[in-house]
Design an enzyme around this catalytic site. Structure first.
Site, PDB file in Angstrom:
ATOM      1  N   CYS A  68       0.839  -1.204   0.000  1.00 16.23           N
ATOM      2  CA  CYS A  68       0.000   0.000   0.000  1.00 16.23           C
ATOM      3  C   CYS A  68       0.875   1.255   0.000  1.00 16.23           C
ATOM      4  O   CYS A  68       1.683   1.472   0.912  1.00 16.23           O
ATOM      5  CB  CYS A  68      -0.926  -0.009   1.213  1.00 16.23           C
ATOM      6  N   CYS A 115       0.247   3.516   2.994  1.00 18.36           N
ATOM      7  CA  CYS A 115       0.885   2.982   4.198  1.00 18.36           C
ATOM      8  C   CYS A 115       2.366   3.350   4.244  1.00 18.36           C
ATOM      9  O   CYS A 115       2.906   3.686   5.311  1.00 18.36           O
ATOM     10  CB  CYS A 115       0.711   1.469   4.271  1.00 18.36           C
TER      11      CYS A 115
END
Length: 452
Positions: free
Chosen positions: A51, A54
């Protein structure tokens, strides 16, 4: 005996924290965390290694852990691709997801992913909904550290206190709530009477007007009995006071002129006000061209000079990412611009003249026309509008991908389209080839019959 239990708990923690991040105070959690999640208070990030959001959050999360190191809040993270049971247990549907865990309860963080916002969220959730102020100097300390907070003044009992505490429980993830005695409060703010509720923001004190509540008490014949304590139980459940105080807190929990982002816009729209946005463009260093700063200052001056006139109905702010405003307007807006959003119906309004030519007087006239419903409204919640917005956002995202990396975009979309074209071509050509073969066979049979 206490030593033994501490030793056991310490060993359990060692089993839960798989491999701590080197040089960081962030704890790497495994699925064994479920065994001790109710012990203490936890701020946890659920993430996936692939991600991009993230990855951008990783350095911020390390600073959050450092800031909370001296508190009783443990900061950790969970790789949901390794420990899928953790994602299922906590209902994680997207990455990254930030949760504060306290006993049986869990609270999802819904704001901008900045260090300050996350730390304040954790500190708010670690304490009670309403925190007590016991020292006179504490209010000055709060004013220096918190730009906006709500305060109850008076004895902690009665209908106003009950309503204030109930509202604080609902808005605890988004704001700070305190209670203070009348004696301490009078050293900092002028009070007409107590109990009373006020909000401190932008170096000013704004008081909750309880006239509606008083009128309801008079209408029910309770005003002259309140001092004797009669009907106290009935007053505690006064729904009008709860609703009025809830609405007031909801409308006052933001700055008069704030920066609107993708992280907070949903909460801003929860106020039920019209959202007046100055649409600007800031670069990666958060610098804004001077002409756009002048436009922003002009929009801000309207609410600053006419707060009593517009504050109840309009929430003013500015957005530094035109993509957010373009997504709402479903078009590419010229900059600078002005966008007014009806938070109830999701309609939006645009000035009929070039926004850069607006003056404070013409902007005020435009807002009055919105209140009179005499200006065109665009957008809304209809199915065609939602479909077109989805199409517009997909087209915009594709264009941004192409501008950023045309080769990668061509590969990502070209290969699937190429395979799809080959499949379609194979299917169509197979039918044509079969038909040609059948025709050739029929011709061969006919010529053979003629020879016979």
């Amino acid at each position: 005996m206490a030593y033994v239990w501490n030793l056991i708990f310490g060993l359990a923690l060692l089993n839960v924290f798989t491999d701590a991040v080197l040089g960081s105070r962030v704890l790497e959690l495994s699925d064994r965390f479920l065994e001790i999640r109710k012990d203490g208070q936890w701020l946890v990030m659920f993430y996936a290694p692939w991600c991009a959001h993230c990855k951008r959050l990783e350095p911020i999360w390390a600073h959050v852990a450092q800031s909370l190191h001296n508190t009783n809040i443990r900061v950790g993270r969970v790789d949901c691709t390794r420990f899928t049971s953790m994602a299922s247990e906590f209902g994680v549907s997207g990455f990254p997801t930030i949760m504060f865990l306290k006993g049986e309860r869990k609270y999802v963080f819904k704001a901008d992913r900045t260090k300050e916002e996350i730390v304040n969220f954790a500190i708010r959730m670690s304490g009670p909904p309403v925190q007590q102020i016991t020292r006179p100097e504490s209010i000055d300390n709060l004013k220096a550290s918190n730009p906006l907070f709500f305060v109850y003044v008076g004895n902690p009992h009665g209908p106003l206190w009950e309503s204030f505490y109930s509202v604080a429980e609902k808005f605890q993830p988004y704001g700070f709530f305190y209670a203070v005695s009348e004696e301490i409060a009078r050293k900092h703010v002028k009070l007409k009477s107590a109990p009373v509720v006020f909000v401190y923001k932008e170096n000013m004190f704004y008081f909750f007007d309880g006239d509606d509540f008083k009128l309801s008490r008079v209408a029910r014949g309770l005003e002259d009995k309140s001092s004797s304590g009669e009907n106290e139980e009935e007053l505690k459940g006064d729904s009008l006071l709860n609703n009025t105080l809830h609405e007031w807190v909801n409308k006052e929990r933001f700055e008069t002129f704030l920066k609107v982002t993708r992280g907070n816009i949903n909460q801003v729209l929860q106020t039920g006000k019209y959202l007046v946005l100055a649409v600007l463009q800031e670069n990666k260093l958060q610098d804004i061209p001077s002409d756009m700063i002048q436009f922003r200052d002009m929009v801000e001056s309207v609410i600053r000079e006419n707060r009593d006139r517009y504050h109840e109905t309009f929430q003013f702010g500015w957005v530094g990412s035109p993509d957010l405003a373009n997504s709402i307007a479903m078009t590419v807006l010229p900059l600078p611009n002005l966008l007014v959003i009806n938070s109830t119906t999701n309609h939006h309004h645009l000035p009929s003249v070039e926004a850069s030519s607006l003056s404070p007087e013409s902007l005020a006239a435009f807002l009055d026309e919105i209140l009179n419903h005499s200006v065109p409204a665009y957008g809304g919640n209809t199915l065609p509008t939602r479909l077109y917005r989805t199409y517009f956002e997909a087209r915009t995202s594709l264009a941004e991908m192409w501008q950023g990396n045309p080769v990668l975009t061509a590969v990502l979309f070209g290969l699937p389209l190429g395979f799809l074209s080959l499949i379609c071509y194979s299917v169509c050509c197979a039918d044509i080839m079969d038909a040609n073969e059948e025709e050739e066979e029929e011709e061969d049979e006919g010529s053979h019959e003629k020879r016979e």
